[in-house]
Write a protein that holds these residues in place. Sequence first.
Motif, short mmCIF file in Angstrom:
data_model
loop_
_atom_site.label_atom_id
_atom_site.label_comp_id
_atom_site.label_asym_id
_atom_site.label_seq_id
_atom_site.Cartn_x
_atom_site.Cartn_y
_atom_site.Cartn_z
N GLY A 27 -0.05 0.69 3.17
CA GLY A 27 -0.64 -0.04 1.08
C GLY A 27 0.97 0.85 0.70
O GLY A 27 0.95 0.46 -0.32
N ALA A 28 1.52 1.83 1.27
CA ALA A 28 2.51 2.53 0.99
C ALA A 28 4.06 0.97 0.93
O ALA A 28 4.23 1.46 -0.08
CB ALA A 28 3.10 3.31 1.83
N GLU A 29 4.11 0.66 1.77
CA GLU A 29 4.93 -0.32 2.60
C GLU A 29 4.86 -0.88 0.51
O GLU A 29 5.65 -1.57 0.25
CB GLU A 29 4.93 -1.08 2.87
CG GLU A 29 5.26 -0.04 4.07
CD GLU A 29 6.68 0.23 4.39
OE1 GLU A 29 7.30 0.40 3.21
OE2 GLU A 29 7.37 0.56 5.57
N ARG A 30 3.69 -2.18 0.27
CA ARG A 30 3.20 -2.93 -0.43
C ARG A 30 3.63 -1.63 -1.74
O ARG A 30 4.20 -2.71 -2.61
CB ARG A 30 1.91 -2.64 -0.75
CG ARG A 30 1.50 -4.25 0.69
CD ARG A 30 0.49 -4.28 0.97
NE ARG A 30 0.33 -5.24 1.43
CZ ARG A 30 -0.99 -5.67 2.29
NH1 ARG A 30 -2.40 -4.68 1.95
NH2 ARG A 30 -0.85 -6.62 3.28
N GLN A 31 3.13 -0.73 -2.22
CA GLN A 31 3.39 -0.20 -3.64
C GLN A 31 4.61 0.31 -3.68
O GLN A 31 5.72 0.28 -4.81
CB GLN A 31 2.88 1.71 -3.56
CG GLN A 31 1.47 1.49 -3.78
CD GLN A 31 0.36 2.64 -3.09
OE1 GLN A 31 0.46 2.87 -2.25
NE2 GLN A 31 1.07 3.77 -4.16
N GLY A 79 -4.92 -2.50 3.33
CA GLY A 79 -4.11 -1.11 2.82
C GLY A 79 -4.69 -0.69 2.48
O GLY A 79 -6.28 -1.15 1.98
N LYS A 80 -4.38 0.72 2.27
CA LYS A 80 -5.27 1.16 1.60
C LYS A 80 -4.61 1.83 0.52
O LYS A 80 -3.17 2.39 0.40
CB LYS A 80 -5.98 2.84 1.74
CG LYS A 80 -4.91 3.34 2.73
CD LYS A 80 -6.46 4.40 2.80
CE LYS A 80 -5.65 5.59 3.70
NZ LYS A 80 -6.17 6.91 4.01
N LYS A 81 -4.78 2.42 -0.90
CA LYS A 81 -3.78 3.52 -1.94
C LYS A 81 -3.19 4.53 -1.11
O LYS A 81 -4.26 5.32 -0.77
CB LYS A 81 -4.46 3.47 -3.20
CG LYS A 81 -3.36 4.20 -4.11
CD LYS A 81 -4.44 3.67 -5.76
CE LYS A 81 -3.57 4.19 -6.70
NZ LYS A 81 -4.21 4.17 -7.78
N CYS A 82 -1.75 4.51 -1.37
CA CYS A 82 -1.33 5.51 -0.37
C CYS A 82 -0.90 6.77 -2.21
O CYS A 82 -0.12 6.27 -2.47
CB CYS A 82 0.35 4.91 -0.15
SG CYS A 82 1.10 6.33 0.97
#
Length: 172
Positions: A27-31, A79-82
Amino acid sequence: MAQMKESNMPNAHLHELFVDELKDILGAERQLLTGLKKMANAASSEKLRGAFEVHYGQTEGQIERLKSIFSSLGLAPRGKKCKAMEGLLAEAEEIIEDYQDSPEVIDAALIVAAQKVEHYEIASYGSLATFADLMEHAEAQELLGQTLAEEKETDVLLTELAMSRANKPSNA
């Protein structure tokens, strides 16, 4: 399949934490992809802009590695929201707003924001690589180690940019 692996693996008590942390960093990488675009657009120096663009490409590759790890574990790559990355990127946006009219400061401020992100990623990937090693997930350990090395290289590059350009005294 993942359940069978889990019951036979060493240090199986870490499996749930490992998967949760994989979801968090995915999730962090996508953000981060969105954040890197914003930071690249805000940079005043071509070198810093280029560094952000290169790291964007690396981040896309890191996401693919994470998907491979999920697959090797028999799990869907969700993923999940980081919350940590969300906070770091909110801080980067604030820096952009505060210093966008100060080209002599914006790059130094962006490097600070980017290094905070890198240090978070270094901590995350270092821990994940250790967990993978302890659970004898060799493929995951290798892929996580590759990403950890890239994150460390990016941190060094940001420091070099800071010391050679962004943090130079204006009378130098």
